[in-house]
Design a protein around this motif. Sequence first.
Motif, PDB file in Angstrom:
ATOM      1  N   ARG A 146       0.812  -1.224   0.000  1.00  0.00           N
ATOM      2  CA  ARG A 146       0.000   0.000   0.000  1.00  0.00           C
ATOM      3  C   ARG A 146       0.848   1.279   0.000  1.00  0.00           C
ATOM      4  N   VAL A 147       1.969   1.221  -0.668  1.00  0.00           N
ATOM      5  CA  VAL A 147       2.829   2.403  -0.780  1.00  0.00           C
ATOM      6  C   VAL A 147       2.318   3.265  -1.933  1.00  0.00           C
ATOM      7  N   ASP A 148       2.123   4.523  -1.670  1.00  0.00           N
ATOM      8  CA  ASP A 148       1.647   5.449  -2.694  1.00  0.00           C
ATOM      9  C   ASP A 148       2.702   5.582  -3.786  1.00  0.00           C
ATOM     10  N   ALA A 149       2.331   5.239  -5.022  1.00  0.00           N
ATOM     11  CA  ALA A 149       3.289   5.281  -6.135  1.00  0.00           C
ATOM     12  C   ALA A 149       3.828   6.685  -6.377  1.00  0.00           C
ATOM     13  N   SER A 150       3.046   7.704  -5.993  1.00  0.00           N
ATOM     14  CA  SER A 150       3.504   9.084  -6.206  1.00  0.00           C
ATOM     15  C   SER A 150       4.645   9.458  -5.266  1.00  0.00           C
ATOM     16  N   HIS A 151       4.912   8.633  -4.252  1.00  0.00           N
ATOM     17  CA  HIS A 151       6.029   8.888  -3.344  1.00  0.00           C
ATOM     18  C   HIS A 151       7.346   8.335  -3.866  1.00  0.00           C
ATOM     19  N   ALA A 152       7.311   7.666  -5.016  1.00  0.00           N
ATOM     20  CA  ALA A 152       8.538   7.099  -5.593  1.00  0.00           C
ATOM     21  C   ALA A 152       9.355   8.219  -6.226  1.00  0.00           C
ATOM     22  N   LEU A 153      10.134   8.871  -5.406  1.00  0.00           N
ATOM     23  CA  LEU A 153      10.924  10.029  -5.810  1.00  0.00           C
ATOM     24  C   LEU A 153      12.408   9.675  -5.802  1.00  0.00           C
ATOM     25  N   PRO A 154      13.254  10.470  -6.444  1.00  0.00           N
ATOM     26  CA  PRO A 154      14.680  10.139  -6.509  1.00  0.00           C
ATOM     27  C   PRO A 154      15.338   9.842  -5.171  1.00  0.00           C
ATOM     28  N   ALA A 155      14.837  10.443  -4.088  1.00  0.00           N
ATOM     29  CA  ALA A 155      15.420  10.192  -2.768  1.00  0.00           C
ATOM     30  C   ALA A 155      15.345   8.723  -2.377  1.00  0.00           C
ATOM     31  N   TRP A 156      14.432   7.969  -2.971  1.00  0.00           N
ATOM     32  CA  TRP A 156      14.332   6.539  -2.684  1.00  0.00           C
ATOM     33  C   TRP A 156      15.626   5.800  -3.020  1.00  0.00           C
ATOM     34  N   ILE A 200      11.050   4.784  -9.883  1.00  0.00           N
ATOM     35  CA  ILE A 200      11.103   6.248  -9.877  1.00  0.00           C
ATOM     36  C   ILE A 200      10.874   6.804 -11.278  1.00  0.00           C
ATOM     37  N   VAL A 201      11.510   6.205 -12.276  1.00  0.00           N
ATOM     38  CA  VAL A 201      11.311   6.669 -13.657  1.00  0.00           C
ATOM     39  C   VAL A 201       9.856   6.505 -14.066  1.00  0.00           C
ATOM     40  N   SER A 202       9.228   5.389 -13.656  1.00  0.00           N
ATOM     41  CA  SER A 202       7.816   5.181 -13.962  1.00  0.00           C
ATOM     42  C   SER A 202       6.967   6.288 -13.338  1.00  0.00           C
ATOM     43  N   ARG A 203       7.265   6.661 -12.097  1.00  0.00           N
ATOM     44  CA  ARG A 203       6.517   7.738 -11.447  1.00  0.00           C
ATOM     45  C   ARG A 203       6.723   9.068 -12.165  1.00  0.00           C
ATOM     46  N   LEU A 204       7.970   9.346 -12.569  1.00  0.00           N
ATOM     47  CA  LEU A 204       8.264  10.606 -13.239  1.00  0.00           C
ATOM     48  C   LEU A 204       7.593  10.681 -14.609  1.00  0.00           C
ATOM     49  N   HIS A 206       4.689   8.896 -15.547  1.00  0.00           N
ATOM     50  CA  HIS A 206       3.245   8.743 -15.526  1.00  0.00           C
ATOM     51  C   HIS A 206       2.511   9.678 -14.572  1.00  0.00           C
ATOM     52  N   HIS A 207       3.225  10.360 -13.701  1.00  0.00           N
ATOM     53  CA  HIS A 207       2.570  11.258 -12.743  1.00  0.00           C
ATOM     54  C   HIS A 207       2.994  12.705 -13.021  1.00  0.00           C
ATOM     55  N   ASP A 208       2.490  13.611 -12.211  1.00  0.00           N
ATOM     56  CA  ASP A 208       2.819  15.024 -12.387  1.00  0.00           C
ATOM     57  C   ASP A 208       4.314  15.261 -12.176  1.00  0.00           C
ATOM     58  N   PRO A 209       4.857  16.323 -12.799  1.00  0.00           N
ATOM     59  CA  PRO A 209       6.278  16.651 -12.581  1.00  0.00           C
ATOM     60  C   PRO A 209       6.551  16.942 -11.117  1.00  0.00           C
ATOM     61  N   LEU A 210       7.809  16.858 -10.746  1.00  0.00           N
ATOM     62  CA  LEU A 210       8.197  17.161  -9.376  1.00  0.00           C
ATOM     63  C   LEU A 210       7.898  18.617  -9.053  1.00  0.00           C
ATOM     64  N   ALA A 211       7.615  18.882  -7.786  1.00  0.00           N
ATOM     65  CA  ALA A 211       7.510  20.265  -7.328  1.00  0.00           C
ATOM     66  C   ALA A 211       8.835  20.968  -7.585  1.00  0.00           C
ATOM     67  N   ALA A 212       8.779  22.254  -7.880  1.00  0.00           N
ATOM     68  CA  ALA A 212       9.983  22.995  -8.264  1.00  0.00           C
ATOM     69  C   ALA A 212      11.091  22.867  -7.225  1.00  0.00           C
ATOM     70  N   MET A 214      11.836  20.442  -5.418  1.00  0.00           N
ATOM     71  CA  MET A 214      12.436  19.118  -5.404  1.00  0.00           C
ATOM     72  C   MET A 214      13.235  18.820  -6.672  1.00  0.00           C
ATOM     73  N   THR A 215      13.273  19.766  -7.599  1.00  0.00           N
ATOM     74  CA  THR A 215      13.947  19.550  -8.879  1.00  0.00           C
ATOM     75  C   THR A 215      15.415  19.145  -8.737  1.00  0.00           C
ATOM     76  N   PRO A 216      16.206  19.747  -7.819  1.00  0.00           N
ATOM     77  CA  PRO A 216      17.614  19.333  -7.717  1.00  0.00           C
ATOM     78  C   PRO A 216      17.804  17.847  -7.423  1.00  0.00           C
ATOM     79  N   SER A 217      16.802  17.213  -6.786  1.00  0.00           N
ATOM     80  CA  SER A 217      16.946  15.798  -6.457  1.00  0.00           C
ATOM     81  C   SER A 217      16.981  14.915  -7.697  1.00  0.00           C
ATOM     82  N   LEU A 218      16.614  15.437  -8.864  1.00  0.00           N
ATOM     83  CA  LEU A 218      16.721  14.658 -10.090  1.00  0.00           C
ATOM     84  C   LEU A 218      18.153  14.203 -10.345  1.00  0.00           C
TER      85      LEU A 218
END
Length: 331
Positions: A146-156, A200-204, A206-212, A214-218
């Motif tokens: 039950r992990v929210d797929a939208s939380h799959a961010l580069p920090a993972w 993470i690539v799948s989230r990037l 298929h979902h909305d772009p990162l908040a501004a 959080m952009t450096p974390s790319l």
Amino acid sequence: MQEPSINPPFPVFSPSEEASVRNLPVNLFGSVMGLSGLALAWRLAHGSLGAPALVGEAIGAFAFAVFLLIALGYLTKLARHPKAVHAEFHHPVAGNFFGTIAISILLLSAVAEPYSAAVAHAIWTVGVVATFALSFVVVSRLLKGRVDASHALPAWLIPGVATLDIAVTGGHMPMGWAPELNLFAGAVGAVLALVLFAMIVSRLVHHDPLAAAMTPSLMILVAPFAVGFLAYSNIVGGIDRFGALLFYFALFMFAVVATKVFRRSVRFSPAWWTIGFPMAALVNAALKYAEFRANGPLWVLAAALLGALSLALAILTVRTARIALNGKLFT
């Protein structure tokens, strides 16, 4: 789909908030990672490009001082605001940034090694224990479901990359158990990095772009391949074509994300330190690969990347010192 309403893993500056050590972000340890990686890169440049030895050693000493300063601040936060640390650790995104502490310790062991092998071995062992513990916790959390797929961010990627860093910094450890431990770390880190990278690539995509903010974390997307190259070359004892493939893909990813990260519209915050270590890993990889190939254009590329990293971290250091002195770092 809207961006998930989660607290950001770094402070958002607000003049109405009271300055407090409670707001010291754990991702600030990323500065130690970047500075340590820069010190190791200049150390390599001294041997291969004839760069002054003093530069790398001075940056290494500065990295140690920064680590002690941030560690003191974060221990104060833990003592005074344990609930804030608990919330940060259990945050679906920010919790991964605790890996920056483990990676910092591993890298500082490499910085210290020329001065005291015994101290370096002790620091490395502490880093190994912390890294494996964090990786275990992170994977266990993910497998709960039950992990929210939208939380799959580069920090993972940070815990997986941290495991690879065991092999990067443990290549010369003399303990009899070190080679097998490096293999174990390489196996865990490689699989974790690939699986999480795909998520993470799948989230990037298929979902909305990162908040501004959080952009450096790319830039973290570069790390699995640059660090993977360094870990693999240490494990096999050299550079082969597979290692070259890792290096060139890291270079490709850097070219892709750099155009998205280095924009004037992305305002400064401590989150910018997430660019430091991935770039430092790429610089170290470029220097090693250029030395292996003995190729003129590769040496130019490595020197250019080293110059870009040095300039970027110098700017980040000055700007971070400025917000620390005016109190915005703690708001």
